[in-house]
Scaffold this active site. Structure first.
Site, PDB file in Angstrom:
ATOM      1  N   HIS A 190       0.804  -1.219   0.000  1.00  0.00           N
ATOM      2  CA  HIS A 190       0.000   0.000   0.000  1.00  0.00           C
ATOM      3  C   HIS A 190       0.836   1.268   0.000  1.00  0.00           C
ATOM      4  O   HIS A 190       0.558   2.188  -0.779  1.00  0.00           O
ATOM      5  CB  HIS A 190      -1.002   0.026   1.153  1.00  0.00           C
ATOM      6  CG  HIS A 190      -1.980   1.150   0.986  1.00  0.00           C
ATOM      7  ND1 HIS A 190      -3.034   1.087   0.111  1.00  0.00           N
ATOM      8  CD2 HIS A 190      -2.022   2.395   1.527  1.00  0.00           C
ATOM      9  CE1 HIS A 190      -3.700   2.230   0.137  1.00  0.00           C
ATOM     10  NE2 HIS A 190      -3.107   3.036   0.986  1.00  0.00           N
TER      11      HIS A 190
ATOM     12  N   TYR B 242       1.708   5.314  -2.559  1.00  0.00           N
ATOM     13  CA  TYR B 242       2.101   6.686  -2.250  1.00  0.00           C
ATOM     14  C   TYR B 242       3.498   6.997  -2.750  1.00  0.00           C
ATOM     15  O   TYR B 242       3.805   8.153  -3.051  1.00  0.00           O
ATOM     16  CB  TYR B 242       1.953   6.942  -0.750  1.00  0.00           C
ATOM     17  CG  TYR B 242       0.494   6.902  -0.384  1.00  0.00           C
ATOM     18  CD1 TYR B 242      -0.322   7.990  -0.634  1.00  0.00           C
ATOM     19  CD2 TYR B 242      -0.086   5.736   0.118  1.00  0.00           C
ATOM     20  CE1 TYR B 242      -1.674   7.938  -0.365  1.00  0.00           C
ATOM     21  CE2 TYR B 242      -1.434   5.679   0.394  1.00  0.00           C
ATOM     22  CZ  TYR B 242      -2.229   6.781   0.142  1.00  0.00           C
ATOM     23  OH  TYR B 242      -3.572   6.723   0.387  1.00  0.00           O
TER      24      TYR B 242
ATOM     25  N   HIS C 121      -9.820   0.352 -10.184  1.00  0.00           N
ATOM     26  CA  HIS C 121      -9.350   1.389  -9.267  1.00  0.00           C
ATOM     27  C   HIS C 121      -7.847   1.617  -9.435  1.00  0.00           C
ATOM     28  O   HIS C 121      -7.370   2.757  -9.487  1.00  0.00           O
ATOM     29  CB  HIS C 121      -9.659   0.984  -7.826  1.00  0.00           C
ATOM     30  CG  HIS C 121      -8.927   1.784  -6.802  1.00  0.00           C
ATOM     31  ND1 HIS C 121      -9.244   3.091  -6.510  1.00  0.00           N
ATOM     32  CD2 HIS C 121      -7.862   1.463  -6.007  1.00  0.00           C
ATOM     33  CE1 HIS C 121      -8.411   3.547  -5.581  1.00  0.00           C
ATOM     34  NE2 HIS C 121      -7.574   2.585  -5.257  1.00  0.00           N
ATOM     35  N   PHE C 122      -7.108   0.542  -9.532  1.00  0.00           N
ATOM     36  CA  PHE C 122      -5.666   0.583  -9.696  1.00  0.00           C
ATOM     37  C   PHE C 122      -5.291   1.367 -10.954  1.00  0.00           C
ATOM     38  O   PHE C 122      -4.338   2.147 -10.973  1.00  0.00           O
ATOM     39  CB  PHE C 122      -5.179  -0.862  -9.784  1.00  0.00           C
ATOM     40  CG  PHE C 122      -3.711  -1.049  -9.564  1.00  0.00           C
ATOM     41  CD1 PHE C 122      -3.143  -0.805  -8.334  1.00  0.00           C
ATOM     42  CD2 PHE C 122      -2.894  -1.506 -10.590  1.00  0.00           C
ATOM     43  CE1 PHE C 122      -1.794  -1.006  -8.120  1.00  0.00           C
ATOM     44  CE2 PHE C 122      -1.547  -1.707 -10.382  1.00  0.00           C
ATOM     45  CZ  PHE C 122      -0.993  -1.453  -9.150  1.00  0.00           C
ATOM     46  N   HIS C 123      -6.079   1.165 -12.022  1.00  0.00           N
ATOM     47  CA  HIS C 123      -5.778   1.856 -13.274  1.00  0.00           C
ATOM     48  C   HIS C 123      -6.164   3.335 -13.234  1.00  0.00           C
ATOM     49  O   HIS C 123      -5.598   4.137 -13.990  1.00  0.00           O
ATOM     50  CB  HIS C 123      -6.462   1.148 -14.446  1.00  0.00           C
ATOM     51  CG  HIS C 123      -5.733  -0.078 -14.900  1.00  0.00           C
ATOM     52  ND1 HIS C 123      -5.846  -1.292 -14.249  1.00  0.00           N
ATOM     53  CD2 HIS C 123      -4.851  -0.280 -15.922  1.00  0.00           C
ATOM     54  CE1 HIS C 123      -5.076  -2.186 -14.861  1.00  0.00           C
ATOM     55  NE2 HIS C 123      -4.465  -1.592 -15.866  1.00  0.00           N
TER      56      HIS C 123
ATOM     57  N   ARG D 270     -11.025 -10.753 -10.766  1.00  0.00           N
ATOM     58  CA  ARG D 270      -9.767 -10.180 -11.243  1.00  0.00           C
ATOM     59  C   ARG D 270      -8.763 -11.310 -11.447  1.00  0.00           C
ATOM     60  O   ARG D 270      -8.985 -12.439 -11.011  1.00  0.00           O
ATOM     61  CB  ARG D 270      -9.230  -9.153 -10.242  1.00  0.00           C
ATOM     62  CG  ARG D 270      -8.876  -9.750  -8.895  1.00  0.00           C
ATOM     63  CD  ARG D 270      -8.487  -8.718  -7.862  1.00  0.00           C
ATOM     64  NE  ARG D 270      -7.278  -7.976  -8.217  1.00  0.00           N
ATOM     65  CZ  ARG D 270      -6.501  -7.349  -7.333  1.00  0.00           C
ATOM     66  NH1 ARG D 270      -6.796  -7.372  -6.045  1.00  0.00           N
ATOM     67  NH2 ARG D 270      -5.437  -6.691  -7.727  1.00  0.00           N
ATOM     68  N   ARG D 271      -7.684 -11.014 -12.146  1.00  0.00           N
ATOM     69  CA  ARG D 271      -6.545 -11.922 -12.320  1.00  0.00           C
ATOM     70  C   ARG D 271      -6.899 -13.191 -13.095  1.00  0.00           C
ATOM     71  O   ARG D 271      -6.126 -14.138 -13.077  1.00  0.00           O
ATOM     72  CB  ARG D 271      -5.968 -12.354 -10.963  1.00  0.00           C
ATOM     73  CG  ARG D 271      -5.484 -11.254 -10.038  1.00  0.00           C
ATOM     74  CD  ARG D 271      -4.763 -11.886  -8.859  1.00  0.00           C
ATOM     75  NE  ARG D 271      -4.231 -10.926  -7.912  1.00  0.00           N
ATOM     76  CZ  ARG D 271      -4.773 -10.653  -6.728  1.00  0.00           C
ATOM     77  NH1 ARG D 271      -5.883 -11.278  -6.354  1.00  0.00           N
ATOM     78  NH2 ARG D 271      -4.221  -9.782  -5.924  1.00  0.00           N
TER      79      ARG D 271
END
Length: 549
Positions: A223, A227, A374-376, A439-440
């Site tokens: 996580h 950042y 979300h990641f993208h 996912r995946r």
């Protein structure tokens, strides 16, 4: 007489450019793998020559999530430190090159084992999936190389402070050091699991691995990694964009405080990625979810500061009315337009992050392709578009060239193409995730599921979006190659904004590193000591895992 243009030292520019070239090479290869992924998931395309879907999935995740970001960030930060605190010493520069080659060799090693099908362990690579030992050794070299580069920045920053006692350090140098401190502390987790668990296990020195401990150490790193990606984008927003638009930074101290808060609250929060995993006390999950939500504070501070900067500039140009200042912003300048579009995408991205970190809401979207969407939005749009925007002045500054009007127009088009492609792809991922699409997973693994018919339209939309994004990758590579090798010779500014209030005493107080690092260590010990002791003491019989090679 005009003031001389402040430039990055030519020797430091070579070091920064080397990192950027590796980063954009990773973008080309990883982007192609991403295109293949979306086509496979649409159910309309099969990979040739027996290539595994999970091989290209791992290639895409590692090259873009780890290699592109890490190399670009370190290259950008070397340039920022050199620009604001003076040329690196010979020792620091030599250390930076050592870090670069360690990272590059490690990347090549890991990529080799991924592409030969011996490390199809996904971007997260945690047990019980097992890769060839060479993959893990390569990753360890990348991490160690990044530490070496970080130490080079720390040494240069310490030297500047020693010769400028009582002075506030340049904002970009302060931000670069903060980000590398965050990276060094958080990457200790992934280094620990790779060196002490996964490498001995893959070499056959042990036949067991504590899976929960491995996952916990990964997410201790995973996580704050987000950042580590975001803070360089914030560096551009805070310290560069105000200069690009012709204004001033809203507040130097606010920017520094936001970075310190990110340092404090972005590391001890990994359990919110493990909310549905047994073996971790609900109390400690709750503690880390609370700390996760604390990160919203510096995020809102950043949003306020940026839009205050924009409005202040607009008003200074005669704008009136509630939103009249928007018309005064330089929309035709790709250096501003690309990062601004990234900022806009961060609004839904941040909302999705709140959902993912919420215990009840997370249960709806956990392990669905919503998370990938979300990641993208975060790294592949907000961060990447900001990196692209920075490249439009950083690369010509480092190469001694200038961006032409034609390349600027192409960069505007590239930003629009990227935004459209990501709207299709990430939007459809979010909707499919709400319907339970996993996912995946390759299409063949769930094509017989009763729900598959509901997911197919969204997966076709993902393929459309992925194709548009690949066009965007081709466009940015054309621009980067032009700026590096073919653009007209000339001088390009490395823009650094002045603060609206030139000197703020609070900024000096924020450079008390013993205090901040001490608080980081305390928060980590509070959040992780008891849970990790419990995980080790109550470990179930180990798993031998699954070899994929």
């Amino acid at each position: 007489m005009a003031q001389p243009l402040e430039k990055v030292d030519r020797r430091d520019a070579k070091l920064a450019l080397a990192h950027l070239f590796v980063a954009f090479t990773a973008l080309a290869l990883g982007g192609f793998a991403g295109l293949l992924q979306t086509l496979v998931r649409s159910g309309k395309f099969e990979l040739p020559a027996g290539i595994s879907y999970y091989t290209i999935l791992t290639t895409h995740g590692v090259l873009l999530g780890l290699v592109l970001t890490t190399f670009f960030i370190i290259g950008f930060q070397f340039a920022a430190v050199s620009r604001t605190t003076g040329a690196l010493s010979d020792g620091s520069r030599r250390t930076g090159w050592i870090g670069f080659w360690l990272m590059t060799i490690g990347t090549a090693m890991s990529a080799f084992f991924i592409l030969t099908g011996k490390a199809s362990v996904l971007y997260t690579f945690y047990a019980p999936l097992q890769a060839h030992a060479g993959f893990y050794i390569g990753l360890a070299l990348v991490v160690v190389g990044s530490w070496v580069s970080g130490f080079a920045m720390f040494a240069h920053y310490a030297r500047w402070r020693k010769t400028h006692r009582g002075q506030v350090s340049p904002l970009l140098a302060f931000m670069s050091v903060t980000n590398m401190v965050l990276w060094l502390v958080c990457s200790l987790g992934v280094a620990a699991t790779v060196v002490f668990q996964l490498i001995p296990w893959s070499l056959g020195l042990t036949d067991r691995v504590n899976v929960l401990l491995s996952r916990t150490l990964f997410w201790y790193f995973g996580h704050p990694l987000v950042y580590f990606w975001l803070l360089p984008a914030y560096m551009v927003w805070y310290a560069v964009i105000p200069k690009v638009i012709g204004g001033k930074m809203f507040s130097d101290s606010l920017a520094r405080l936001a970075f310190i808060l990110f340092l404090l609250f972005s590391i001890p929060v990994g359990f919110h990625h493990q909310l549905l995993e047994p073996g971790i006390s609900p109390f400690w999950k709750y503690v880390q979810v609370v700390l996760t939500f604390m990160v919203i504070i510096p995020s809102l501070m950043t949003a306020f500061a940026m839009f205050a900067t924009f409005e202040s500039y607009g008003r200074s140009q005669g704008a009136t009315g509630l939103f009249g200042w928007l018309r005064k912003l330089p929309w035709s300048d790709a250096r501003f337009f690309a990062p601004f579009v990234g900022m806009l995408f961060f609004i839904p991205a941040g909302t999705g992050g709140i959902i993912n970190a919420s215990h009840q809401l997370n249960q709806v979207v956990h392990n669905t392709i919503w998370v990938t969407g979300h990641f993208h939005l975060t790294v592949a749009t907000t961060v990447v578009l900001t990196f692209f925007g920075a490249s439009y002045w950083l690369i010509p500054h480092l190469t001694g060239r200038v961006m032409t009007k034609a390349m600027n127009r192409l960069a505007i088009i590239q930003t629009i193409v990227w935004a459209v492609g990501m709207t299709f792809m990430s939007g459809s991922m979010h909707f499919a995730g709400l319907l339970g699409a996993p996912r995946r997973s390759a299409f063949s693994t769930y094509s017989n599921s009763p729900q598959a018919l509901e997911w197919i339209p969204y997966q076709i939309a993902q393929a459309v979006g992925g194709t548009i994004l690949f066009i965007g990758i081709i466009l940015i590579l054309v621009i980067v190659i032009n700026l590096a090798f073919f653009a007209p010779k000339g001088e390009t500014e490395f823009p650094v904004a002045e603060a609206a209030a030139p000197y703020e005493r609070a900024a000096l107080a924020l450079e008390n590193w013993k205090l901040w690092i001490g608080l980081v260590v305390a928060l980590i010990l509070i959040a992780y000591t008891v849970p990790i002791i419990d995980i080790i003491q109550n470990a179930p019989p180990g798993s031998k895992g699954y070899k994929l090679w």
